[in-house]
Design an enzyme around this catalytic site. Sequence first.
Site, PDB file in Angstrom:
ATOM      1  N   TYR A   1       0.837  -1.209   0.000  1.00 37.19           N
ATOM      2  CA  TYR A   1       0.000   0.000   0.000  1.00 37.19           C
ATOM      3  C   TYR A   1       0.870   1.257   0.000  1.00 37.19           C
ATOM      4  O   TYR A   1       0.714   2.131  -0.849  1.00 37.19           O
ATOM      5  CB  TYR A   1      -0.903  -0.050   1.232  1.00 37.19           C
ATOM      6  CG  TYR A   1      -1.919   1.049   1.358  1.00 37.19           C
ATOM      7  CD1 TYR A   1      -3.043   1.085   0.539  1.00 37.19           C
ATOM      8  CD2 TYR A   1      -1.775   2.046   2.323  1.00 37.19           C
ATOM      9  CE1 TYR A   1      -3.993   2.094   0.678  1.00 37.19           C
ATOM     10  CE2 TYR A   1      -2.715   3.047   2.469  1.00 37.19           C
ATOM     11  CZ  TYR A   1      -3.828   3.067   1.650  1.00 37.19           C
ATOM     12  OH  TYR A   1      -4.770   4.059   1.792  1.00 37.19           O
TER      13      TYR A   1
ATOM     14  N   ASN B   1     -14.062  -1.256  13.991  1.00 35.29           N
ATOM     15  CA  ASN B   1     -13.905  -2.356  14.943  1.00 35.29           C
ATOM     16  C   ASN B   1     -14.446  -1.980  16.321  1.00 35.29           C
ATOM     17  O   ASN B   1     -15.244  -2.717  16.908  1.00 35.29           O
ATOM     18  CB  ASN B   1     -12.418  -2.719  15.114  1.00 35.29           C
ATOM     19  CG  ASN B   1     -11.974  -3.812  14.160  1.00 35.29           C
ATOM     20  OD1 ASN B   1     -12.710  -4.169  13.243  1.00 35.29           O
ATOM     21  ND2 ASN B   1     -10.779  -4.329  14.362  1.00 35.29           N
TER      22      ASN B   1
ATOM     23  N   THR C   1      -0.940   7.052  18.242  1.00 38.64           N
ATOM     24  CA  THR C   1      -1.960   8.079  17.967  1.00 38.64           C
ATOM     25  C   THR C   1      -2.395   8.083  16.502  1.00 38.64           C
ATOM     26  O   THR C   1      -1.665   7.676  15.616  1.00 38.64           O
ATOM     27  CB  THR C   1      -1.432   9.498  18.297  1.00 38.64           C
ATOM     28  OG1 THR C   1      -0.366   9.823  17.389  1.00 38.64           O
ATOM     29  CG2 THR C   1      -0.951   9.589  19.735  1.00 38.64           C
TER      30      THR C   1
HETATM   31  P1  NAD Z   1     -12.881   1.448   0.389  1.00 37.34           P
HETATM   32  O1  NAD Z   1     -12.202   0.126   0.449  1.00 37.34           O
HETATM   33  O2  NAD Z   1     -14.193   1.608   1.037  1.00 37.34           O
HETATM   34  O3  NAD Z   1     -13.017   1.953  -1.103  1.00 37.34           O
HETATM   35  C1  NAD Z   1     -12.163   1.573  -2.134  1.00 37.34           C
HETATM   36  C2  NAD Z   1     -13.021   1.230  -3.333  1.00 37.34           C
HETATM   37  O4  NAD Z   1     -12.166   0.873  -4.433  1.00 37.34           O
HETATM   38  C3  NAD Z   1     -13.923   0.024  -3.095  1.00 37.34           C
HETATM   39  O5  NAD Z   1     -15.233   0.322  -3.521  1.00 37.34           O
HETATM   40  C4  NAD Z   1     -13.313  -1.083  -3.933  1.00 37.34           C
HETATM   41  O6  NAD Z   1     -14.258  -2.042  -4.360  1.00 37.34           O
HETATM   42  C5  NAD Z   1     -12.678  -0.295  -5.056  1.00 37.34           C
HETATM   43  N1  NAD Z   1     -11.563  -0.976  -5.705  1.00 37.34           N
HETATM   44  C6  NAD Z   1     -10.497  -1.577  -5.137  1.00 37.34           C
HETATM   45  N2  NAD Z   1      -9.680  -2.076  -6.061  1.00 37.34           N
HETATM   46  C7  NAD Z   1     -10.235  -1.778  -7.265  1.00 37.34           C
HETATM   47  C8  NAD Z   1      -9.872  -2.029  -8.615  1.00 37.34           C
HETATM   48  N3  NAD Z   1      -8.741  -2.701  -8.929  1.00 37.34           N
HETATM   49  N4  NAD Z   1     -10.685  -1.580  -9.604  1.00 37.34           N
HETATM   50  C9  NAD Z   1     -11.827  -0.902  -9.304  1.00 37.34           C
HETATM   51  N5  NAD Z   1     -12.215  -0.644  -8.048  1.00 37.34           N
HETATM   52  C10 NAD Z   1     -11.436  -1.074  -7.042  1.00 37.34           C
HETATM   53  O7  NAD Z   1     -11.823   2.500   0.991  1.00 37.34           O
HETATM   54  P2  NAD Z   1     -11.987   4.056   1.281  1.00 37.34           P
HETATM   55  O8  NAD Z   1     -11.730   4.265   2.715  1.00 37.34           O
HETATM   56  O9  NAD Z   1     -13.223   4.573   0.684  1.00 37.34           O
HETATM   57  O10 NAD Z   1     -10.720   4.638   0.500  1.00 37.34           O
HETATM   58  C11 NAD Z   1     -10.854   5.260  -0.768  1.00 37.34           C
HETATM   59  C12 NAD Z   1      -9.508   5.803  -1.206  1.00 37.34           C
HETATM   60  O11 NAD Z   1      -9.017   6.742  -0.261  1.00 37.34           O
HETATM   61  C13 NAD Z   1      -8.437   4.722  -1.351  1.00 37.34           C
HETATM   62  O12 NAD Z   1      -7.653   5.007  -2.485  1.00 37.34           O
HETATM   63  C14 NAD Z   1      -7.606   4.883  -0.101  1.00 37.34           C
HETATM   64  O13 NAD Z   1      -6.269   4.488  -0.304  1.00 37.34           O
HETATM   65  C15 NAD Z   1      -7.718   6.378   0.162  1.00 37.34           C
HETATM   66  N6  NAD Z   1      -7.514   6.680   1.586  1.00 37.34           N
HETATM   67  C16 NAD Z   1      -8.516   6.414   2.492  1.00 37.34           C
HETATM   68  C17 NAD Z   1      -8.278   6.664   3.830  1.00 37.34           C
HETATM   69  C18 NAD Z   1      -9.339   6.421   4.867  1.00 37.34           C
HETATM   70  O14 NAD Z   1      -9.072   6.641   6.046  1.00 37.34           O
HETATM   71  N7  NAD Z   1     -10.528   6.023   4.527  1.00 37.34           N
HETATM   72  C19 NAD Z   1      -7.037   7.171   4.252  1.00 37.34           C
HETATM   73  C20 NAD Z   1      -6.053   7.392   3.296  1.00 37.34           C
HETATM   74  C21 NAD Z   1      -6.306   7.166   1.958  1.00 37.34           C
HETATM   75  N1  UDP Z   2      -6.143  -0.747  16.023  1.00 39.22           N
HETATM   76  C1  UDP Z   2      -6.479  -1.247  17.273  1.00 39.22           C
HETATM   77  N2  UDP Z   2      -7.523  -2.117  17.326  1.00 39.22           N
HETATM   78  C2  UDP Z   2      -8.241  -2.502  16.245  1.00 39.22           C
HETATM   79  C3  UDP Z   2      -7.891  -1.975  14.987  1.00 39.22           C
HETATM   80  C4  UDP Z   2      -6.827  -1.097  14.920  1.00 39.22           C
HETATM   81  O1  UDP Z   2      -5.858  -0.928  18.282  1.00 39.22           O
HETATM   82  O2  UDP Z   2      -9.181  -3.292  16.407  1.00 39.22           O
HETATM   83  C5  UDP Z   2      -5.034   0.228  15.957  1.00 39.22           C
HETATM   84  C6  UDP Z   2      -3.974  -0.062  14.894  1.00 39.22           C
HETATM   85  O3  UDP Z   2      -2.987  -0.927  15.402  1.00 39.22           O
HETATM   86  C7  UDP Z   2      -3.458   1.334  14.619  1.00 39.22           C
HETATM   87  C8  UDP Z   2      -4.675   2.230  14.812  1.00 39.22           C
HETATM   88  O4  UDP Z   2      -5.593   1.474  15.606  1.00 39.22           O
HETATM   89  O5  UDP Z   2      -2.477   1.687  15.550  1.00 39.22           O
HETATM   90  C9  UDP Z   2      -5.357   2.637  13.514  1.00 39.22           C
HETATM   91  O6  UDP Z   2      -5.599   1.469  12.767  1.00 39.22           O
HETATM   92  P1  UDP Z   2      -6.419   1.451  11.401  1.00 39.22           P
HETATM   93  O7  UDP Z   2      -6.337   0.082  10.868  1.00 39.22           O
HETATM   94  O8  UDP Z   2      -7.758   2.053  11.618  1.00 39.22           O
HETATM   95  O9  UDP Z   2      -5.661   2.488  10.447  1.00 39.22           O
HETATM   96  P2  UDP Z   2      -4.128   2.756  10.102  1.00 39.22           P
HETATM   97  O10 UDP Z   2      -3.232   1.856  10.893  1.00 39.22           O
HETATM   98  O11 UDP Z   2      -4.045   2.491   8.658  1.00 39.22           O
HETATM   99  O12 UDP Z   2      -3.941   4.170  10.495  1.00 39.22           O
END
Ligand code: NAD
Ligand code: UDP
Length: 339
Positions: A166, A211, A231
């Site tokens: 990722y 979760n 954090t």
């Molecule tokens: P999500 O998993 O809900 O959405 C991702 C979507 O992309 C899904 O609908 C999935 O089916 C689709 N997808 C995955 N692979 C695909 C492919 N090969 N072709 C077509 N569709 C595909 O996740 P989200 O939280 O909505 O995240 C959306 C975007 O934002 C992602 O690119 C993610 O990396 C980025 N992002 C999200 C967060 C967050 O906290 N939610 C943080 C940082 C970055």
């Molecule tokens: N985390 C946790 N319990 C859970 C899921 C996640 O303590 O059930 C922690 C995880 O280890 C991380 C933080 O919460 O430190 C955020 O995790 P998340 O998967 O939401 O996002 P990311 O690590 O990508 O920021």
Amino acid sequence: MHDDNAPLRTLVTGGAGFLGSHLCELLLSEGCDVLCVDDFSTGARRNVAHLLGHPRLTLVTHDVTHDITRHVTHDVTRDLATPLGAHVDRIYNLACPASPVHYQRDPVQTTRTCVLGALNMLALAQREGARILQASTSEIYGDPQVHPQRESYWGNVNPVGVRSCYDEGKRCAESLFFDYHRQHGVQVRVARIFNTYGPRMHPQDGRVVSNFIVQALRAEPLTVYGDGLQTRSFCFVDDMVAGLHRFMEAEAGGAGPVNIGNPQEFTVRDLARLVIELTGSSSKLVFAPLPSDDPTQRRPDVRLAEQMFGWEPRVGLVEGLQKTIAHLDALLSAPASRE
Ligand code: NAD
Ligand code: UDP
């Protein structure tokens, strides 16, 4: 070239996901024609079910690792097999699994989605003269040694660890975006998204907010990984999609990268206690091992977003969690979910 009186035809990859579905909703409310493209690997039809009757929405099943202009895709809204037809003015590239549990399930496909997906969408943007926004991530900074994180920080990523599919995939996508800009003059926007939560999070995506809420609603112990003193800074989804849209439409300031997130920082233990309080749950905390390469701290510096396009988050964690709890509670109470 876009006719100023015509609606902007906007392609959203990952449009049936958590963020994507909220973005499609916002774009429709702004009068855009929306082409929502998704392979439904982590997204869900229920996320966009309420939009399917909208006359300006087209929903297409397609994997972005393939060229959308050549591959026959399945148009869900019209039940036709159709390749991409008309002109596109804007592309939001959100397709990619976002939760660590999801993106580590098939890490090779995650890298393919980040890299080939970016290449395919950038080539499309170049052909169409479209502006394109990349949903990048705070994971670009890895386990950051600079705190809070500014866009000028180059990060601290383990290139061979379990999160690298990722992190490095998204870093490669950023590099491709800037090279398409420099080499081909494509108008790009790179947004670094920090942890975002809200209604339509997948209840089993393994992320901390979903979760904890699901566990609290079921009166199960909340699984705190490590000592829970790491954090994160949590942004509500409405703020996030508003920020992405403003960045896309900002004429001045350029490509970024720009952090978008809420700078209020919480330990994972703080979050657990707050979720228990807001749900009125009897749950206790249970401690489990910290996943490898889990970042110890994360907080965005969002001054650039404010300067460039006048954006700052509005929704605090309590208000945002209340809305998310209500949504997940309704989802878990639905008969299909109980089955
Ligand atoms: P999500 O998993 O809900 O959405 C991702 C979507 O992309 C899904 O609908 C999935 O089916 C689709 N997808 C995955 N692979 C695909 C492919 N090969 N072709 C077509 N569709 C595909 O996740 P989200 O939280 O909505 O995240 C959306 C975007 O934002 C992602 O690119 C993610 O990396 C980025 N992002 C999200 C967060 C967050 O906290 N939610 C943080 C940082 C970055
Ligand atoms: N985390 C946790 N319990 C859970 C899921 C996640 O303590 O059930 C922690 C995880 O280890 C991380 C933080 O919460 O430190 C955020 O995790 P998340 O998967 O939401 O996002 P990311 O690590 O990508 O920021």
